[in-house]
Design a protein around this motif. Structure first.
Motif, PDB file in Angstrom:
ATOM      1  N   LYS A  32       0.840  -1.206   0.000  1.00  0.00           N
ATOM      2  CA  LYS A  32       0.000   0.000   0.000  1.00  0.00           C
ATOM      3  C   LYS A  32       0.873   1.252   0.000  1.00  0.00           C
ATOM      4  O   LYS A  32       0.613   2.216  -0.736  1.00  0.00           O
ATOM      5  CB  LYS A  32      -0.931  -0.015   1.211  1.00  0.00           C
ATOM      6  N   ILE A  33       1.922   1.248   0.812  1.00  0.00           N
ATOM      7  CA  ILE A  33       2.842   2.392   0.850  1.00  0.00           C
ATOM      8  C   ILE A  33       3.527   2.567  -0.511  1.00  0.00           C
ATOM      9  O   ILE A  33       3.650   3.688  -1.025  1.00  0.00           O
ATOM     10  CB  ILE A  33       3.869   2.224   1.984  1.00  0.00           C
ATOM     11  N   ASP A  45       8.077   9.735   4.339  1.00  0.00           N
ATOM     12  CA  ASP A  45       7.699   8.400   4.805  1.00  0.00           C
ATOM     13  C   ASP A  45       6.540   8.440   5.802  1.00  0.00           C
ATOM     14  O   ASP A  45       5.596   7.660   5.696  1.00  0.00           O
ATOM     15  CB  ASP A  45       8.899   7.696   5.441  1.00  0.00           C
ATOM     16  N   MET A  46       6.634   9.336   6.782  1.00  0.00           N
ATOM     17  CA  MET A  46       5.592   9.394   7.805  1.00  0.00           C
ATOM     18  C   MET A  46       4.235   9.691   7.171  1.00  0.00           C
ATOM     19  O   MET A  46       3.235   9.069   7.502  1.00  0.00           O
ATOM     20  CB  MET A  46       5.939  10.450   8.859  1.00  0.00           C
ATOM     21  N   ARG A  47       4.204  10.622   6.256  1.00  0.00           N
ATOM     22  CA  ARG A  47       2.942  10.980   5.591  1.00  0.00           C
ATOM     23  C   ARG A  47       2.401   9.794   4.788  1.00  0.00           C
ATOM     24  O   ARG A  47       1.202   9.510   4.823  1.00  0.00           O
ATOM     25  CB  ARG A  47       3.176  12.183   4.694  1.00  0.00           C
ATOM     26  N   LEU A  48       3.270   9.079   4.075  1.00  0.00           N
ATOM     27  CA  LEU A  48       2.836   7.900   3.314  1.00  0.00           C
ATOM     28  C   LEU A  48       2.302   6.815   4.250  1.00  0.00           C
ATOM     29  O   LEU A  48       1.283   6.174   3.950  1.00  0.00           O
ATOM     30  CB  LEU A  48       3.989   7.349   2.474  1.00  0.00           C
ATOM     31  N   HIS A  49       2.965   6.622   5.379  1.00  0.00           N
ATOM     32  CA  HIS A  49       2.524   5.607   6.340  1.00  0.00           C
ATOM     33  C   HIS A  49       1.153   5.968   6.916  1.00  0.00           C
ATOM     34  O   HIS A  49       0.276   5.099   7.045  1.00  0.00           O
ATOM     35  CB  HIS A  49       3.550   5.456   7.466  1.00  0.00           C
ATOM     36  N   ALA A  52      -1.483   5.441   4.259  1.00  0.00           N
ATOM     37  CA  ALA A  52      -1.757   4.007   4.103  1.00  0.00           C
ATOM     38  C   ALA A  52      -2.626   3.518   5.264  1.00  0.00           C
ATOM     39  O   ALA A  52      -3.599   2.774   5.059  1.00  0.00           O
ATOM     40  CB  ALA A  52      -0.456   3.221   4.032  1.00  0.00           C
ATOM     41  N   ALA A  53      -2.291   3.940   6.488  1.00  0.00           N
ATOM     42  CA  ALA A  53      -3.074   3.533   7.654  1.00  0.00           C
ATOM     43  C   ALA A  53      -4.510   4.045   7.545  1.00  0.00           C
ATOM     44  O   ALA A  53      -5.470   3.315   7.839  1.00  0.00           O
ATOM     45  CB  ALA A  53      -2.418   4.046   8.940  1.00  0.00           C
ATOM     46  N   LEU A  54      -4.682   5.284   7.105  1.00  0.00           N
ATOM     47  CA  LEU A  54      -6.028   5.840   6.952  1.00  0.00           C
ATOM     48  C   LEU A  54      -6.810   5.114   5.853  1.00  0.00           C
ATOM     49  O   LEU A  54      -8.024   4.902   5.975  1.00  0.00           O
ATOM     50  CB  LEU A  54      -5.956   7.341   6.649  1.00  0.00           C
TER      51      LEU A  54
END
Length: 133
Positions: A32-33, A45-49, A52-54
């Motif tokens: 997903k990332i 990275d943090m924003r992509l993670h 993906a979590a959302l």
């Protein structure tokens, strides 16, 4: 155990026998990332993670809503089935009662016919005795 997500290794703990599931979940998040990185580019990275979590949280809410709808349908079907079972039982009871009443009528008719035929036989015998020989 160690899983790889977005090119980084993470040490994780899990219950015995849960390792394959954890590997599968990590691979799903990693994919997903990667998809989001392809779609949005390098946005951190943090924003992509978080995105993906959302996305997974949104999918989870949709799945819960569908599950709730299916459970409501199941309850409705169970209710309909219970009503059908009740109607079937009522119909069986009515048919059974009708068969019993019909059997009773047949028995009464058979007794009447038996009595009538005994009476006819007695009358014929009496008439035969009364005839000159």
């Amino acid at each position: 155990m160690t899983v790889n997500i977005a090119g980084k290794s993470y040490r994780m703990a899990c219950g015995e026998g849960e390792e394959p599931r954890l590997v599968e979940l990590a691979a799903l998040l990693d994919a997903k990332i990667a998809d989001m990185r392809t779609a949005f580019g390098e946005i951190g990275d943090m924003r992509l993670h978080v995105m993906a979590a959302l996305t997974f949280a949104d999918d989870l809410l949709d799945a819960r809503a569908r599950l709730d709808a299916v459970e409501a349908d199941v309850l409705e079907l169970k209710s309909l089935l219970a009503g059908a079972d009740e109607r079937r039982q009522t119909s069986e009871d009515r048919v059974s009662d009708a068969v019993v009443r019909a059997a009773e009528r047949i028995e009464r008719l058979a007794r009447t016919l038996s009595l009538n035929s005994e009476g006819v036989a007695a009358r014929e015998e009496a008439e035969a005795d009364a005839r000159p020989r």
